[in-house]
Design an enzyme around this catalytic site. Sequence first.
Site, PDB file in Angstrom:
ATOM      1  N   ASN A 203      51.417  62.840  99.023  1.00 55.26           N
ATOM      2  CA  ASN A 203      52.003  63.962  98.996  1.00 55.26           C
ATOM      3  C   ASN A 203      51.972  64.790 100.170  1.00 55.26           C
ATOM      4  O   ASN A 203      52.092  66.149 100.445  1.00 55.26           O
ATOM      5  CB  ASN A 203      51.197  64.776  97.868  1.00 55.26           C
ATOM      6  CG  ASN A 203      50.004  65.230  97.861  1.00 55.26           C
ATOM      7  OD1 ASN A 203      49.364  64.524  98.800  1.00 55.26           O
ATOM      8  ND2 ASN A 203      49.319  65.960  96.857  1.00 55.26           N
TER       9      ASN A 203
ATOM     10  N   HIS B  61      48.989  65.187 102.068  1.00 53.43           N
ATOM     11  CA  HIS B  61      47.746  65.917 102.039  1.00 53.43           C
ATOM     12  C   HIS B  61      46.968  65.269 103.559  1.00 53.43           C
ATOM     13  O   HIS B  61      47.140  64.196 103.915  1.00 53.43           O
ATOM     14  CB  HIS B  61      46.894  66.138 101.175  1.00 53.43           C
ATOM     15  CG  HIS B  61      46.299  64.903 100.659  1.00 53.43           C
ATOM     16  ND1 HIS B  61      45.820  64.835  99.266  1.00 53.43           N
ATOM     17  CD2 HIS B  61      45.699  63.845 101.123  1.00 53.43           C
ATOM     18  CE1 HIS B  61      45.201  63.387  99.164  1.00 53.43           C
ATOM     19  NE2 HIS B  61      45.231  62.850 100.329  1.00 53.43           N
TER      20      HIS B  61
ATOM     21  N   GLU C 184      45.602  70.144 100.093  1.00 56.36           N
ATOM     22  CA  GLU C 184      46.733  69.830  99.465  1.00 56.36           C
ATOM     23  C   GLU C 184      47.919  70.622  99.571  1.00 56.36           C
ATOM     24  O   GLU C 184      47.883  71.683 100.348  1.00 56.36           O
ATOM     25  CB  GLU C 184      46.315  69.869  97.872  1.00 56.36           C
ATOM     26  CG  GLU C 184      44.935  68.998  97.624  1.00 56.36           C
ATOM     27  CD  GLU C 184      45.470  67.597  97.228  1.00 56.36           C
ATOM     28  OE1 GLU C 184      46.563  67.250  97.850  1.00 56.36           O
ATOM     29  OE2 GLU C 184      44.867  66.832  96.407  1.00 56.36           O
TER      30      GLU C 184
END
Length: 240
Positions: free
Chosen positions: A136, A138, A143
Amino acid sequence: MKIFIDDTYEAMSKRAADDVINVMRPLSQPLFVAASGDSPKGLYKELADKSNASFINISNWYFLGLDEWIGLDANDEGSCRYMLNKDLFHPLHVKEEMICCFDGKTNDALRECSRIENFIEQHNGIDVAILGLGMNGHIGLNEPGTSPLLRSHVSDIAATTKTVGQKYFSKPQTLTKGITLGLATLMEAKHLFLIVSGDKKAAILKDALQHAPTESIPATLIREHPGFAVYADKAAAKLL
């Protein structure tokens, strides 16, 4: 930003290891930040092989773990420290006094974050940080949605990371929070080496390097670092 693409994972790992050595070798007490995970394993093996062959001397290197799952420590299979012990610290025969990692079982996360930040300051900053790229986007456990102004902090684990993270554990593991170096801390490092491998990372690597900077893809927020370098194998770089 520098981008290095090699045909194979092994060639990429060797190139990254050589560049780490070139940075670290002239320094008297350098500080090396290590990410756990699959992509840096080859780099770590190269360092161990070169150390065991007496090509390099790492006895004066200090090591700092990038992050950890809250609730886990070195004794838990699959924890970040467990993986770093297996892939880096033990093969390199690093003395315990040269290692600093987040304690995921801390009862005082703020104090733990301060301890890590103080360790970095006491060692005159980070010389090289090895980073992986999450599915994603990160970086560490920063995050999507993480402010680039944060230093070491506790993070809420995103759904994608909860799922992907299961691969490190032999049985299902509840992953809800992490503790990590923040983007602001990493941006003060002298060198950031992003290690990316495999075709499953191709789409997110393209976004990390080409998407406009956004908190929704944390990797885009470190791209302007003057010492930022990307090491990718051909599979990960296929969309670039």
